[in-house]
Write a protein that holds these residues in place. Structure first.
Motif, PDB file in Angstrom:
ATOM      1  N   LEU A   1       2.584  20.870 -13.544  1.00 15.47           N
ATOM      2  CA  LEU A   1       1.965  21.454 -14.734  1.00 15.47           C
ATOM      3  C   LEU A   1       1.062  22.620 -14.356  1.00 15.47           C
ATOM      4  N   ILE A   2       0.372  22.468 -13.203  1.00 16.84           N
ATOM      5  CA  ILE A   2      -0.516  23.541 -12.743  1.00 16.84           C
ATOM      6  C   ILE A   2       0.289  24.779 -12.364  1.00 16.84           C
ATOM      7  N   ASP A   3       1.374  24.571 -11.610  1.00 17.28           N
ATOM      8  CA  ASP A   3       2.123  25.689 -11.036  1.00 17.28           C
ATOM      9  C   ASP A   3       3.063  26.372 -12.028  1.00 17.28           C
TER      10      ASP A   3
ATOM     11  N   TYR B   1       0.826  -1.210   0.000  1.00 24.14           N
ATOM     12  CA  TYR B   1       0.000   0.000   0.000  1.00 24.14           C
ATOM     13  C   TYR B   1       0.861   1.262   0.000  1.00 24.14           C
ATOM     14  N   GLU B   2       1.986   1.214   0.700  1.00 23.59           N
ATOM     15  CA  GLU B   2       2.872   2.372   0.713  1.00 23.59           C
ATOM     16  C   GLU B   2       3.508   2.578  -0.670  1.00 23.59           C
ATOM     17  N   GLU B   3       3.817   1.491  -1.357  1.00 22.36           N
ATOM     18  CA  GLU B   3       4.369   1.602  -2.718  1.00 22.36           C
ATOM     19  C   GLU B   3       3.337   2.240  -3.653  1.00 22.36           C
ATOM     20  N   TRP B   4       2.088   1.823  -3.525  1.00 23.95           N
ATOM     21  CA  TRP B   4       1.036   2.442  -4.347  1.00 23.95           C
ATOM     22  C   TRP B   4       0.916   3.930  -4.026  1.00 23.95           C
ATOM     23  N   ARG B   5       0.989   4.258  -2.744  1.00 23.38           N
ATOM     24  CA  ARG B   5       0.844   5.663  -2.347  1.00 23.38           C
ATOM     25  C   ARG B   5       1.972   6.513  -2.916  1.00 23.38           C
ATOM     26  N   GLN B   6       3.174   5.981  -2.902  1.00 23.18           N
ATOM     27  CA  GLN B   6       4.300   6.734  -3.460  1.00 23.18           C
ATOM     28  C   GLN B   6       4.136   6.952  -4.960  1.00 23.18           C
ATOM     29  N   LEU B   7       3.620   5.955  -5.677  1.00 28.80           N
ATOM     30  CA  LEU B   7       3.366   6.107  -7.111  1.00 28.80           C
ATOM     31  C   LEU B   7       2.333   7.214  -7.365  1.00 28.80           C
ATOM     32  N   LEU B   8       1.310   7.245  -6.528  1.00 31.87           N
ATOM     33  CA  LEU B   8       0.279   8.280  -6.687  1.00 31.87           C
ATOM     34  C   LEU B   8       0.838   9.664  -6.370  1.00 31.87           C
ATOM     35  N   LEU B   9       1.701   9.729  -5.348  1.00 34.86           N
ATOM     36  CA  LEU B   9       2.307  11.020  -5.014  1.00 34.86           C
ATOM     37  C   LEU B   9       3.169  11.535  -6.170  1.00 34.86           C
ATOM     38  N   ALA B  10       3.900  10.622  -6.809  1.00 34.06           N
ATOM     39  CA  ALA B  10       4.735  11.026  -7.943  1.00 34.06           C
ATOM     40  C   ALA B  10       3.874  11.512  -9.105  1.00 34.06           C
ATOM     41  N   ALA B  11       2.775  10.774  -9.382  1.00 33.88           N
ATOM     42  CA  ALA B  11       1.880  11.179 -10.471  1.00 33.88           C
ATOM     43  C   ALA B  11       1.217  12.505 -10.160  1.00 33.88           C
ATOM     44  N   ARG B  12       0.800  12.664  -8.920  1.00 34.54           N
ATOM     45  CA  ARG B  12       0.174  13.930  -8.525  1.00 34.54           C
ATOM     46  C   ARG B  12       1.179  15.082  -8.631  1.00 34.54           C
ATOM     47  N   GLY B  13       2.464  14.784  -8.293  1.00 35.33           N
ATOM     48  CA  GLY B  13       3.481  15.828  -8.402  1.00 35.33           C
ATOM     49  C   GLY B  13       3.638  16.324  -9.833  1.00 35.33           C
TER      50      GLY B  13
ATOM     51  N   ASN C   1      -1.244   9.345 -19.518  1.00 34.24           N
ATOM     52  CA  ASN C   1      -0.116   8.558 -19.025  1.00 34.24           C
ATOM     53  C   ASN C   1      -0.311   8.153 -17.559  1.00 34.24           C
ATOM     54  N   VAL C   2      -0.840   9.092 -16.763  1.00 32.05           N
ATOM     55  CA  VAL C   2      -1.108   8.784 -15.359  1.00 32.05           C
ATOM     56  C   VAL C   2      -2.192   7.720 -15.259  1.00 32.05           C
ATOM     57  N   THR C   3      -3.206   7.818 -16.126  1.00 33.25           N
ATOM     58  CA  THR C   3      -4.290   6.827 -16.131  1.00 33.25           C
ATOM     59  C   THR C   3      -3.751   5.431 -16.402  1.00 33.25           C
ATOM     60  N   SER C   4      -2.807   5.322 -17.326  1.00 36.31           N
ATOM     61  CA  SER C   4      -2.219   4.006 -17.627  1.00 36.31           C
ATOM     62  C   SER C   4      -1.409   3.481 -16.445  1.00 36.31           C
ATOM     63  N   GLN C   5      -0.836   4.392 -15.634  1.00 33.98           N
ATOM     64  CA  GLN C   5      -0.054   3.970 -14.473  1.00 33.98           C
ATOM     65  C   GLN C   5      -0.939   3.419 -13.357  1.00 33.98           C
ATOM     66  N   ILE C   6      -2.129   4.008 -13.186  1.00 31.75           N
ATOM     67  CA  ILE C   6      -2.984   3.571 -12.082  1.00 31.75           C
ATOM     68  C   ILE C   6      -3.826   2.358 -12.462  1.00 31.75           C
TER      69      ILE C   6
ATOM     70  N   VAL D   1      -8.737  19.365 -10.708  1.00 26.56           N
ATOM     71  CA  VAL D   1      -9.678  18.360 -10.212  1.00 26.56           C
ATOM     72  C   VAL D   1      -9.052  16.968 -10.276  1.00 26.56           C
ATOM     73  N   ALA D   2      -8.342  16.666 -11.363  1.00 27.85           N
ATOM     74  CA  ALA D   2      -7.705  15.360 -11.508  1.00 27.85           C
ATOM     75  C   ALA D   2      -6.671  15.129 -10.407  1.00 27.85           C
ATOM     76  N   ALA D   3      -5.871  16.152 -10.114  1.00 31.14           N
ATOM     77  CA  ALA D   3      -4.865  16.026  -9.055  1.00 31.14           C
ATOM     78  C   ALA D   3      -5.517  15.810  -7.698  1.00 31.14           C
ATOM     79  N   GLU D   4      -6.672  16.438  -7.480  1.00 34.90           N
ATOM     80  CA  GLU D   4      -7.373  16.270  -6.205  1.00 34.90           C
ATOM     81  C   GLU D   4      -7.867  14.835  -6.026  1.00 34.90           C
ATOM     82  N   HIS D   5      -8.318  14.221  -7.107  1.00 37.09           N
ATOM     83  CA  HIS D   5      -8.743  12.819  -7.029  1.00 37.09           C
ATOM     84  C   HIS D   5      -7.572  11.915  -6.655  1.00 37.09           C
ATOM     85  N   LEU D   6      -6.382  12.190  -7.193  1.00 33.62           N
ATOM     86  CA  LEU D   6      -5.204  11.398  -6.830  1.00 33.62           C
ATOM     87  C   LEU D   6      -4.824  11.625  -5.373  1.00 33.62           C
ATOM     88  N   ARG D   7      -4.947  12.874  -4.911  1.00 37.26           N
ATOM     89  CA  ARG D   7      -4.632  13.158  -3.506  1.00 37.26           C
ATOM     90  C   ARG D   7      -5.561  12.373  -2.579  1.00 37.26           C
TER      91      ARG D   7
END
Length: 516
Positions: A189-191, A172-184, A208-213, A477-483
């Motif tokens: 891109l936003i900032d 679960y921690e590995e999945w969380r780190q992958l999501l944090l990287a994708a969200r980053g 690309n993020v969709t294919s990762q999750i 909105v997409a980044a918020e869903h990943l968060r």
């Protein structure tokens, strides 16, 4: 002076102590002490004696701090230096004789020891809480430890050990780190989209993020499925005995649990309310429910009608339904039973159609034909019965087994009444119901974890819906869903962004004993 091998704990906690073995008369009792005040306690109980060699048993006389002429006991003393201990703190263990007076005297002496650290008796589950706070266990392992303490059957123990390995938490921690990287990537891109040039357009990045999750989402669904199987082992497999009156439901229950749990009588409608009994069958915890006999008659009273209603409701809520059929005279006048097979000796196999309809909707079902000691053409009747049931329940093909409660009650022989064969079929069925394939760690997924995984799945689905918008996709909105998805995974392990850890720990430790 403090032994050089000792390392102070990460937090500034009280020093706690407790009896870690079961209270009562025993050969050995173990008192566990955790915290920075361990050295002061050791010096008070063993004055002028050198510190014990770390992780090695040392024989010491324990003296009363208020009267050093009073020897409390001769004990084996162990010191486990921080941070590689069960709590992450210094641990002192006293292995003393298990008499009540000895244990009471040593515990009282520890409470009298002077130290600059607060020394107090531990709360329930406090040693494990410190293990969590000092990163020795994740929240999933804490839950699994609670399950291990309450395990009553072999299969419950195995499921608890799978959750206690720490493998699930690492996944679960590995999945969380992958999501944090994708969200980053999305938030970069936003900032900085106005100041920097990005090789990918927002739509391409989201795809690309969709294919990762995608693989994570597939794995989450496997974990949710494993949770359902694991819960069967932890809470027990719910089994309903269903059938017409006098088919032998109560007799069978009494034989399985080996006691008179339910009233047996030739009078129809004896069982009105539901009788539930728990029993261990082959390491599986089973909760049997003896229910009112199903029949339709204008002469039955309101209480029996309510019992029949409850019987149907209980069966529909069960994991396994055992339908009782029985061998009766072929000219039976009971209009509520259906003839499954006719015999050549004036006897036929009868069952209740309503019971079979409920079995057709159950997750698992077994048909048990009772009173088989009364017929001479058993093989033929069973063959016809099996064919008729397969026709009535297309696609289900439940196992059909013959028994004789009368023979079983009289005992004698290798398998009186063929009850052993029925229990073998039940164990095989339990194995099918809880089969997770090669990944046995999935049995350790708890109900709480499964609910959080379900919420995580919903966040993924909302992210995918946003990604389908293409160039119109809202990156914020997409980044918020990943968060939100990553937060769900953090709440499973109790790390990262988990905000309700203390509340969850309070619930988990309710079932922990003092000293653990």
């Amino acid at each position: 002076m403090r032994p050089p091998s000792s390392i102070l704990p990460l937090g500034h906690y009280d020093t706690i102590y407790a009896l870690s073995t079961a209270p009562g008369r025993a050969a050995i009792a173990i008192i566990r002490i955790s915290g920075a005040g361990w050295w002061d306690i050791y010096q008070a109980l063993c004055p002028n004696r050198p510190p014990p060699t770390p992780r090695k048993a040392t024989l010491r006389d324990l003296l009363d701090p208020s009267d050093t002429n009073n020897i409390l006991d001769s004990a084996l003393v162990f010191h486990f230096p921080a941070p590689k201990t069960v709590t992450g703190e210094d641990i002192l263990e006293l292995h003393i004789h298990g008499g009540h007076a000895t244990v009471k005297a040593v515990l009282a002496a520890i409470g009298q020891c002077r130290s600059k650290h607060t020394i107090r008796y531990a709360d329930a589950g406090e040693f494990t809480r410190r293990a969590f706070q000092n990163d020795r266990l994740d929240l999933g392992q804490v839950e699994a430890l609670g399950d291990a303490l309450s395990a009553e059957t072999e299969q419950q123990r195995r499921a608890a050990m799978r959750g206690n390995s720490g493998k699930l938490g690492r996944i679960y921690e590995e999945w969380r780190q992958l999501l944090l990287a994708a969200r980053g990537e999305l938030e970069a891109l936003i900032d900085f989209s106005e100041d920097q040039h990005f090789d990918e357009s927002p739509a391409e990045l989201v795809r690309n993020v969709t294919s990762q999750i995608g693989p994570i989402l597939e794995a989450i669904r496997r974990h949710q499925k494993g949770s359902r199987y694991g819960e069967l082992l932890k809470r027990g497999i719910r089994i309903s005995l269903l059938g017409p009156p006098n088919a032998g439901k109560s007799s069978l229950l009494n034989i399985i649990v080996d006691r008179e749990a339910s009233i047996v009588s030739e009078e129809a409608g004896t069982t009105r309310d539901i009788v539930e009994v728990s029993v261990d069958i082959g390491g599986y915890l089973c909760v049997f429910a003896d229910t009112a006999g199903l029949r339709s008659s204008s002469s039955i009273g309101g209480v029996e009608q309510e019992g029949i209603r409850r019987a149907k409701a209980k069966a529909k809520d069960s994991d396994l339904v055992i339908v009782l059929a029985s061998v009766e005279p072929s000219d039976s006048s009971n209009s509520s039973i259906y003839q499954l097979a006719s015999g050549h000796s004036g006897l036929s196999t009868f069952c209740d159609l309503e019971s079979l309809k409920i079995a057709a909707e159950a997750e698992q079902a077994i048909v048990v034909v009772n009173k088989c000691d009364s017929t001479r053409d058993l093989g033929t009747q069973l063959e016809y019965t099996k064919t008729k049931i397969d026709n009535l329940l297309p696609g289900r093909s439940p196992a059909v087994v013959s028994i004789s409660c009368r023979d079983a009650e009289q005992s004698g022989g290798l398998d009186p009444g063929n009850i052993g064969a029925l229990l073998d079929i039940l164990q095989t069925t339990f194995g099918i119901m809880t089969n997770v394939g090669d990944d046995l760690d999935l049995l350790g997924v708890s109900e709480r974890q499964s609910q959080l995984l379900s919420t995580c799945t919903e966040c993924f689905e909302r992210f995918k819906d946003e990604a389908l918008q293409g160039e119109e996709c809202d990156i914020v909105v997409a980044a918020e869903h990943l968060r939100a998805a990553a937060a769900c995974l953090a709440r499973i392990t109790g790390r990262g962004e988990a905000g309700d850890v203390e509340e969850v720990l309070g619930i988990v430790f309710e079932k922990f004993c003092v000293g653990k």
